[in-house]
Write a protein that holds these residues in place. Structure first.
Motif, mmCIF file in Angstrom:
data_model
loop_
_atom_site.group_PDB
_atom_site.id
_atom_site.type_symbol
_atom_site.label_atom_id
_atom_site.label_comp_id
_atom_site.label_asym_id
_atom_site.label_seq_id
_atom_site.Cartn_x
_atom_site.Cartn_y
_atom_site.Cartn_z
ATOM 1 N N LEU B 38 -10.266 -2.320 3.858
ATOM 2 C CA LEU B 38 -8.445 -2.581 4.306
ATOM 3 C C LEU B 38 -7.770 -1.192 3.866
ATOM 4 C CD1 LEU B 38 -9.371 -6.351 3.568
ATOM 5 C CD2 LEU B 38 -8.015 -4.677 5.486
ATOM 6 N N ARG B 39 -8.193 -0.270 2.785
ATOM 7 C CA ARG B 39 -7.447 -0.035 1.890
ATOM 8 C C ARG B 39 -7.686 1.657 2.208
ATOM 9 N NH1 ARG B 39 -6.649 -2.008 -2.858
ATOM 10 N NH2 ARG B 39 -7.811 -3.745 -3.064
ATOM 11 N N GLY B 40 -8.190 1.873 3.723
ATOM 12 C CA GLY B 40 -8.279 2.938 4.210
ATOM 13 C C GLY B 40 -8.750 3.848 4.236
ATOM 14 N N ASP B 166 2.646 -3.333 -12.908
ATOM 15 C CA ASP B 166 3.068 -4.434 -11.841
ATOM 16 C C ASP B 166 3.557 -3.230 -10.431
ATOM 17 O OD1 ASP B 166 2.120 -7.211 -12.136
ATOM 18 O OD2 ASP B 166 4.518 -6.182 -14.016
ATOM 19 N N PRO B 167 4.080 -3.011 -8.798
ATOM 20 C CA PRO B 167 3.143 -4.429 -8.019
ATOM 21 C C PRO B 167 1.770 -4.644 -7.638
ATOM 22 C CG PRO B 167 4.278 -2.986 -6.584
ATOM 23 C CD PRO B 167 4.701 -2.165 -8.383
ATOM 24 N N HIS B 168 0.665 -3.440 -8.751
ATOM 25 C CA HIS B 168 -0.662 -3.456 -8.900
ATOM 26 C C HIS B 168 -0.576 -2.506 -9.276
ATOM 27 C CE1 HIS B 168 -0.222 0.419 -6.837
ATOM 28 N NE2 HIS B 168 0.670 0.599 -5.693
ATOM 29 N N PRO B 169 -2.019 -3.117 -9.867
ATOM 30 C CA PRO B 169 -2.780 -1.711 -11.122
ATOM 31 C C PRO B 169 -2.664 -0.081 -10.927
ATOM 32 C CG PRO B 169 -4.368 -2.736 -10.071
ATOM 33 C CD PRO B 169 -3.412 -3.469 -9.426
ATOM 34 N N MET B 318 3.687 9.214 -4.402
ATOM 35 C CA MET B 318 3.207 8.915 -5.065
ATOM 36 C C MET B 318 2.224 8.207 -6.190
ATOM 37 S SD MET B 318 1.725 7.239 -1.379
ATOM 38 C CE MET B 318 1.482 9.399 -0.487
ATOM 39 N N ILE B 319 1.474 7.524 -6.444
ATOM 40 C CA ILE B 319 1.021 6.744 -7.457
ATOM 41 C C ILE B 319 -0.048 6.525 -7.389
ATOM 42 C CG2 ILE B 319 0.668 5.345 -9.768
ATOM 43 C CD1 ILE B 319 3.209 7.252 -9.902
ATOM 44 N N PRO B 320 -1.517 7.340 -8.003
ATOM 45 C CA PRO B 320 -2.665 6.531 -7.712
ATOM 46 C C PRO B 320 -3.015 5.113 -7.421
ATOM 47 C CG PRO B 320 -2.885 8.174 -9.330
ATOM 48 C CD PRO B 320 -1.945 8.096 -8.888
ATOM 49 N N ARG B 323 -0.913 3.940 -2.052
ATOM 50 C CA ARG B 323 -1.395 4.515 -0.801
ATOM 51 C C ARG B 323 -2.071 3.650 0.028
ATOM 52 N NH1 ARG B 323 -1.056 9.541 1.729
ATOM 53 N NH2 ARG B 323 -1.491 10.448 -0.275
ATOM 54 N N GLU B 324 -3.506 3.084 -1.201
ATOM 55 C CA GLU B 324 -4.379 2.245 -0.677
ATOM 56 C C GLU B 324 -3.853 1.128 -0.939
ATOM 57 O OE1 GLU B 324 -4.339 4.423 -3.194
ATOM 58 O OE2 GLU B 324 -6.674 5.835 -2.090
ATOM 59 N N TYR B 325 -2.944 0.217 -1.280
ATOM 60 C CA TYR B 325 -2.601 -0.727 -1.467
ATOM 61 C C TYR B 325 -1.921 -1.503 -0.041
ATOM 62 C CZ TYR B 325 -4.446 -2.866 -5.654
ATOM 63 O OH TYR B 325 -5.024 -3.068 -7.109
ATOM 64 N N LYS B 326 -1.297 -0.154 -0.208
ATOM 65 C CA LYS B 326 0.033 -0.143 0.967
ATOM 66 C C LYS B 326 -1.522 -0.066 2.856
ATOM 67 C CE LYS B 326 3.232 2.560 3.417
ATOM 68 N NZ LYS B 326 2.624 3.638 4.455
ATOM 69 N N HIS B 327 -2.091 0.899 2.990
ATOM 70 C CA HIS B 327 -2.886 0.351 3.589
ATOM 71 C C HIS B 327 -3.563 -0.936 3.811
ATOM 72 C CE1 HIS B 327 -2.990 4.509 4.824
ATOM 73 N NE2 HIS B 327 -3.075 5.028 4.608
ATOM 74 N N TYR B 328 -3.611 -1.062 2.839
ATOM 75 C CA TYR B 328 -4.626 -2.896 2.566
ATOM 76 C C TYR B 328 -3.945 -3.730 3.181
ATOM 77 C CZ TYR B 328 -6.598 -6.765 0.537
ATOM 78 O OH TYR B 328 -7.868 -8.025 -0.084
#
Lengths: 361, 361
Positions: B38-40, B166-169, B318-320, B323-328
């Motif tokens: 899901l996170r690519g 926020d909006p994600h860790p 991009m902050i670490p 990318r993964e939360y967008k892919h998710y």
């Protein structure tokens, strides 16, 4: 020129006394600078004295202020360095953590309202001397350009880590950026070009003229001007060489220092009235997991195997710390190197404080 | 092709049940692989299933073995994964640490005798969900060539770090080497050249042919042959670009995993009967130092400022984790990508275990 480390220590102690530091604090400050010079980390040695002196005059450093403990638990300390030198709060923090970790196996401290603390490795080595794993972090002034960015925001945030081993502990100590700004300073002082992809201009083009970079960094780090450019993250210029990993490492240090300590983040340390750095320390007792001597032996054996790996002819494989311990032994005999510009700065400081400057040996 | 993540989960749970894992363990394993897809991070998703399956057949993975706690204190755990999958011991460790850290503010665990554990970020995010700072490390097979060396010794040792925001860790998750070997695998599969200075041959010359590197790494990592060459440390080919810092970071992970857990170091995981990885986890309660919501806000504000820094035209900062939360979010709607080779592998596994393979959507 070279001067003996003992004459360096005496000189520094007298200068720090003249600056208003207590005997205890002055002696600690002198020890951290001499230690750096002995280890060949001249960027963090006596060449910083002129900078420290000017910050004392500007009341960025307050030599008489006492460290304050703001919050304490059996595993943690939140400390206010109270605008005094970072060395003072940091040595206090690490010594407290060593006691806590001997009881509960792990503890951590964060410091706010601090100044430059010398080398991070100095504090991590205090833990190593007690058979503990030590970690020391600091943020700095804004110097480092994130991946794809054309302006500095991050500090050259430092990470030091020690692990017990023989004949000396593993000591990894360095800026999370590709180099510390001190390395560029030293090249500029010696009129040498930058040998790698270390710094960029406001178009993110690599600059190799050390003096040009140094002049720009002085604006970037110490003023509210935003001329653009700065030092690159570890990984260098290009995203395809994973420079976002160096960016990530810098951010980890920023989170554990400026953010966790609720001080300024690096980006804000050049704002008026904001010159506070934050530091983070962590110690772990490896005996939570195994016998110290066994663990030391395993680490030592691994390092020896690495030192003897096949390698490019004419090079050496060194474990973090090897170079510094070698320099330490050599410089203790030969004296520490003082560059010409620093020698001149010491003359001025000697005159101002009525302290005799060490003679070349 | 794409398949829905829910059908992927169901398929994996049934396959893991057929492999002999308990319902609890199979569900966890499925969750870690679906989460990666899901996170690519497809290198750590369902494409690993064929590899896991072959390791079960070879008894490198023992699906019925139970995790053993070897040593426990209020702040620490030493765990034996007992040759079962790394995910099982790791989730157990992180859940235990969360409880310990809620009491004493900080705790850590090391695991020995483990296998692959999926993405390091998965466990660090478990801490983040509870408002804690999380760290997860693992060593791997020997893939990485130290500074100046011409043969691999270190693992592509992984470092994950989370901090509440926020909006994600903040989620930093990656190999300490310049790239993970999985990235080279993906290029080889797609017949593309390596775009950066990622890997070297036995003369420490950069190789850009991904298939050639991949063939070499298969020998380096999985056999006792010593063909030389491997993946570079972060910092790349040259010492003047500070590749010794990437080397240092890799060693830090090696010390906290293989050495501290008293398992194999990466260099020895290709020896007969030695295929054990070691893992390290640490959690910190930021409320030792300040209010969680305040700290979250400070971190969030810093990230937003970084995202909006001046940058090179056509790029993004991009902050670490971004990318993964967008892919998710995208992949939850569109389904996860399955490459052709993996699709064929799933058909075989489906036949062997009598489990219906998910259909393309």
């Amino acid at each position: 020129m070279r001067i003996s480390s003992s004459s360096e220590k005496t000189f520094l102690e007298k200068v720090f006394a003249a600056d208003g530091f207590s005997e205890h604090d002055g002696s600690l400050l002198a020890d951290t600078l001499v230690d750096a010079d002995l280890r060949g980390i001249s960027s963090h040695g006596i060449q910083r004295l002129a900078w420290y002196t000017s910050m004392i005059k500007e009341h960025i450093i307050e030599p008489k202020n006492k460290v304050k403990v703001l919050k304490e638990t059996p595993t943690s300390l939140l400390i206010d360095a109270n605008k005094n030198m970072g060395q003072i709060a940091s040595a206090f923090a690490m010594n407290s953590l060593i006691e806590k970790t001997k009881k509960l196996g792990i503890s951590l401290a964060v410091i706010r309202n601090s100044n430059h603390f010398g080398t991070a490795g100095y504090y991590a080595r205090l833990a190593a001397k007690q058979g503990l794993i030590g970690i020391a972090l600091t943020n700095t002034r804004p110097l480092v350009v994130p991946t794809n960015a054309t302006e500095a925001f991050l500090g050259s945030n430092t990470f030091a880590f020690t692990f017990p081993a023989d004949p000396h502990p593993f000591v990894f100590d360095g800026a999370t950026s590709i180099v510390s700004s001190g390395k560029i300073q030293v090249l500029a002082k010696n009129n040498k070009p930058i040998p790698g992809d270390w710094a960029v201009d406001d178009q993110r083009h690599v600059v190799s003229d050390a003096q040009k970079v140094e002049d720009n960094l002085a604006k970037v780090a110490f003023t509210e001007d935003e001329p653009g450019g700065g030092v690159l993250t570890l990984g260098g210029l290009l995203e395809q060489n994973s420079n976002y990993k160096g960016f990530g490492n810098s951010l980890v240090v920023e989170l554990l220092t400026g953010i966790l300590a609720q001080g300024s983040i690096s980006a804000d340390t050049n704002k008026p009235g904001k010159h506070d750095f934050s530091q983070f320390f962590l110690t772990i007792n490896p005996e939570l997991f195994g016998d110290l001597e066994d663990l030391k032996q395993s680490a030592t054996k691994m390092f020896d195997r690495i030192r003897h790996l096949k390698h490019v002819a004419g090079t050496h494989i060194m474990i973090p710390g090897d170079r510094e311990y070698k320099h330490y032994d050599e410089n203790l005999k030969q004296g520490v190197v003082i560059d010409d510009k620093t020698a001149k700065e010491l003359e001025t400081i000697g005159k101002d404080t009525h302290v005799t400057v060490p003679k070349a040996i």
